[in-house]
Design a protein around this motif. Structure first.
Motif, PDB file in Angstrom:
ATOM      1  N   LEU A  23       0.825  -1.205   0.000  1.00 43.29           N
ATOM      2  CA  LEU A  23       0.000   0.000   0.000  1.00 43.29           C
ATOM      3  C   LEU A  23       0.861   1.257   0.000  1.00 43.29           C
ATOM      4  N   LEU A  24       1.889   1.297   0.836  1.00 43.73           N
ATOM      5  CA  LEU A  24       2.744   2.480   0.922  1.00 43.73           C
ATOM      6  C   LEU A  24       3.500   2.722  -0.384  1.00 43.73           C
ATOM      7  N   LEU A  25       4.001   1.650  -0.993  1.00 41.78           N
ATOM      8  CA  LEU A  25       4.695   1.798  -2.271  1.00 41.78           C
ATOM      9  C   LEU A  25       3.730   2.224  -3.375  1.00 41.78           C
ATOM     10  N   GLY A  26       2.493   1.729  -3.318  1.00 38.69           N
ATOM     11  CA  GLY A  26       1.498   2.148  -4.290  1.00 38.69           C
ATOM     12  C   GLY A  26       1.167   3.623  -4.170  1.00 38.69           C
ATOM     13  N   LEU A  27       1.048   4.110  -2.946  1.00 40.96           N
ATOM     14  CA  LEU A  27       0.773   5.533  -2.741  1.00 40.96           C
ATOM     15  C   LEU A  27       1.927   6.392  -3.250  1.00 40.96           C
ATOM     16  N   GLY A  28       3.157   5.982  -2.926  1.00 44.27           N
ATOM     17  CA  GLY A  28       4.315   6.750  -3.371  1.00 44.27           C
ATOM     18  C   GLY A  28       4.493   6.717  -4.879  1.00 44.27           C
ATOM     19  N   THR A  29       4.328   5.540  -5.475  1.00 42.27           N
ATOM     20  CA  THR A  29       4.486   5.410  -6.922  1.00 42.27           C
ATOM     21  C   THR A  29       3.412   6.194  -7.666  1.00 42.27           C
ATOM     22  N   GLY A  30       2.171   6.087  -7.215  1.00 42.00           N
ATOM     23  CA  GLY A  30       1.090   6.827  -7.858  1.00 42.00           C
ATOM     24  C   GLY A  30       1.280   8.329  -7.764  1.00 42.00           C
ATOM     25  N   ALA A  31       1.725   8.802  -6.601  1.00 40.31           N
ATOM     26  CA  ALA A  31       1.970  10.236  -6.437  1.00 40.31           C
ATOM     27  C   ALA A  31       3.081  10.711  -7.363  1.00 40.31           C
ATOM     28  N   ALA A  32       4.146   9.911  -7.478  1.00 42.49           N
ATOM     29  CA  ALA A  32       5.258  10.281  -8.358  1.00 42.49           C
ATOM     30  C   ALA A  32       4.821  10.311  -9.817  1.00 42.49           C
ATOM     31  N   LEU A  33       4.028   9.329 -10.241  1.00 46.13           N
ATOM     32  CA  LEU A  33       3.562   9.281 -11.624  1.00 46.13           C
ATOM     33  C   LEU A  33       2.633  10.450 -11.939  1.00 46.13           C
ATOM     34  N   GLY A  34       1.731  10.761 -11.021  1.00 42.23           N
ATOM     35  CA  GLY A  34       0.803  11.863 -11.247  1.00 42.23           C
ATOM     36  C   GLY A  34       1.500  13.203 -11.359  1.00 42.23           C
ATOM     37  N   SER A  76      -2.442  16.487  -8.383  1.00 41.53           N
ATOM     38  CA  SER A  76      -2.165  15.336  -9.246  1.00 41.53           C
ATOM     39  C   SER A  76      -1.417  14.236  -8.488  1.00 41.53           C
ATOM     40  N   ALA A  77      -0.547  14.633  -7.576  1.00 42.62           N
ATOM     41  CA  ALA A  77       0.147  13.634  -6.751  1.00 42.62           C
ATOM     42  C   ALA A  77      -0.852  12.843  -5.913  1.00 42.62           C
ATOM     43  N   LEU A  78      -1.779  13.551  -5.282  1.00 40.91           N
ATOM     44  CA  LEU A  78      -2.801  12.875  -4.479  1.00 40.91           C
ATOM     45  C   LEU A  78      -3.716  12.030  -5.356  1.00 40.91           C
ATOM     46  N   GLY A  79      -4.129  12.585  -6.500  1.00 45.71           N
ATOM     47  CA  GLY A  79      -4.985  11.828  -7.407  1.00 45.71           C
ATOM     48  C   GLY A  79      -4.301  10.597  -7.969  1.00 45.71           C
ATOM     49  N   GLY A  80      -3.012  10.711  -8.293  1.00 45.15           N
ATOM     50  CA  GLY A  80      -2.272   9.558  -8.783  1.00 45.15           C
ATOM     51  C   GLY A  80      -2.157   8.464  -7.744  1.00 45.15           C
ATOM     52  N   ALA A  81      -1.951   8.846  -6.485  1.00 42.61           N
ATOM     53  CA  ALA A  81      -1.870   7.862  -5.408  1.00 42.61           C
ATOM     54  C   ALA A  81      -3.192   7.125  -5.244  1.00 42.61           C
ATOM     55  N   VAL A  82      -4.297   7.863  -5.238  1.00 44.06           N
ATOM     56  CA  VAL A  82      -5.619   7.240  -5.090  1.00 44.06           C
ATOM     57  C   VAL A  82      -5.916   6.319  -6.266  1.00 44.06           C
TER      58      VAL A  82
END
Length: 358
Positions: free
Chosen positions: A90-101, A312-318
Motif C-alpha cells: 500500500l505504501l509503495l502504491g501511494l508513493g508510486t502513484g503520487a510520483a507518476l501523477g 495530481s500527486a494525491l490523485g495519482g496515489a488514489v
C-alpha cells in the motif's frame, strides 16, 4: 457569466498571439474561477483515499476481515499478511502513484502537450532498462541504492534522447516529441527483453515486474530505502509550481518574462527522471497514470501548477492504489498486475484525447 469568463480567458491563454505577461496574468485570473472546484477536488480525493486504502489492505488471496480485532483478534498468519505484505504494498502504491501523477503534470506543463506522459515519452522505459542492467551486474544485491541509481540514469538518458529528437528550431515540436517518445519507449522495451533473454532465472522472473508493473513484491526494505527519497524529490517538485506556470507559456514568453527557460527545462527533466527512477524501483513500469490523472484534474481545477502538482500527486496515489486493489479482486485465486489495469483505463482515454485534438 463566471464560467463564460473562464472559458474566454482559457482560450486567450492558449492563443500564441497573446503577450507573455498578459497570458500569465490571465492564467492566474482564470485560477480564481476554479478555486472552489480545486477545494472540492482536494476534499473529495482525501475522502476517497480512506476507503481505497481500506480496500487495498483487506483484499487479496488471503481473506482478512477488518472486524476480526473486535472478535478475538487476527491470527499470526493474518498479522503477517497485513504487516509484511499488504502494508508495504500500500505504501509503495501511494508513493508510486503520487510520483507518476506529479511527473505527468510537470511533463505536460513543460512541453505544453496534454499527451505527455512518462510512459509515452520513454522515461519509464529508460528507467526500467537502467534498472535491469544494474540487476544483471549484481550490484543491487550488495547495496540496494544501486537499483534506483541505475533507474535514474536510464530515465535521464531516455529523456535526453527524446528531448534532442523532439527539438525543433525555436522550441519543441510536439508531434516530433510524441513520435520520439514512442520510438525510445519501444527501443528500451526491446533492449530490456533482449537483455533478460540472457539473464539468470532469478532475474528472468522479474521480467513482468519491469514491463507490466507489480506492487506485490514490495518489502519494508524498499519502503525504507525508496519512499523517504521519493517524498523529498516529490515535495521539491511541488514547490516549483510557479516556475512551471511560466515555463508552460512557451519558451519565448518565458524568456520575455526574465526566466532562464533552457535551464529550468533541463532542471525539470532531470528532476522528473530522478522521480521516475524511484517510482520504477518501487512499482515497475506502470503507464497512463501520468496521462489520465493530470489531464482530468486540469480540466476540473484549471491550469495553475501551484495547486495542480500536489493535487495530481494525491490523485495519482488514489488512482493507482484503487487499480491495484481492483486487480486483486477481479480474478478469484489470483491477481491482475496493476500495469494492465491502468492500461485498460488509460488506453481508451489516450485514444479519446487523440480524437478530441483532431
Amino acid at each position: 457569466m463566471g464560467r463564460a469568463l473562464v472559458r474566454m480567458e482559457l482560450h486567450h491563454i492558449k492563443s500564441k498571439d497573446a503577450p507573455g505577461g498578459e497570458r500569465l496574468f490571465c492564467l492566474f485570473l482564470c485560477q480564481r474561477g476554479y478555486s472552489m472546484k480545486f477545494k472540492r477536488c482536494w476534499i473529495v480525493l482525501w475522502l476517497l483515499l480512506v476507503p481505497v486504502c481500506f480496500l487495498s489492505l483487506f483484499s487479496g488471496q488471503v481473506p482478512v476481515s477488518p472486524w476480526e480485532p473486535f472478535q478475538g483478534g487476527w491470527s499470526l498468519l493474518e498479522q503477517n499478511v497485513l504487516w509484511n505484505l499488504r502494508l508495504p504494498r500500500l505504501l509503495l502504491g501511494l508513493g508510486t502513484g503520487a510520483a507518476l501523477g506529479a511527473s505527468g503534470t510537470a511533463l505536460q506543463g513543460i512541453f505544453g502537450n496534454p499527451l505527455a506522459d512518462p510512459g509515452i515519452l520513454g522515461v519509464s522505459g529508460g528507467a526500467s532498462l537502467g534498472a535491469v542492467i544494474l540487476l544483471l551486474t549484481g550490484l543491487p544485491q550488495k547495496a540496494y541504492w544501486f537499483l534506483p541509481l541505475g533507474a535514474f540514469a536510464g530515465a535521464g538518458m531516455a529523456s535526453l534522447v527524446v528531448g534532442i529528437l523532439g527539438s525543433a528550431r525555436g522550441g519543441t515540436d510536439r508531434v516530433k516529441l510524441l513520435l520520439a517518445g514512442v520510438a525510445v519507449s519501444l527501443f528500451c522495451g526491446a533492449l530490456t527483453a533482449g537483455l533478460l533473454s540472457f539473464a539468470p532465472d532469478a532475474v528472468m522472473r522479474q521480467y513482468f515486474f519491469w514491463t507490466l508493473g507489480n506492487l506485490g513484491v514490495g518489502t519494508w526494505l524498499q519502503v525504507k530505502g525508496i519512499l523517504p527519497l521519493l517524498a523529498g524529490v516529490l515535495a521539491v517538485l511541488c514547490l516549483w509550481g510557479r516556475q512551471l506556470n511560466v515555463l508552460s507559456l512557451g519558451e519565448e514568453q518565458a524568456l520575455s518574462l526574465g526566466m532562464d527557460a533552457p535551464f529550468w527545462r533541463k532542471l525539470f527533466l532531470g528532476w522528473i527522471s530522478l522521480l521516475m527512477g524511484l517510482a520504477v524501483c518501487a512499482g515497475g513500469n506502470i503507464g497512463f497514470v501520468g496521462l489520465l490523472v493530470p489531464h482530468s484534474l486540469r480540466l476540473l481545477t484549471g491550469p495553475d501548477h501551484r495547486t495542480l502538482l500536489p493535487l495530481s500527486a494525491l490523485g495519482g496515489a488514489v488512482f493507482l492504489v484503487f487499480c491495484d486493489a481492483l486487480g486483486k479482486m477481479v480474478l478469484p485465486g489470483g491477481e491482475i498486475r496493476v500495469g494492465i489495469i491502468t492500461a485498460l483505463f488509460g488506453a481508451p482515454y489516450f485514444l479519446w484525447l487523440l480524437c478530441r485534438k483532431k
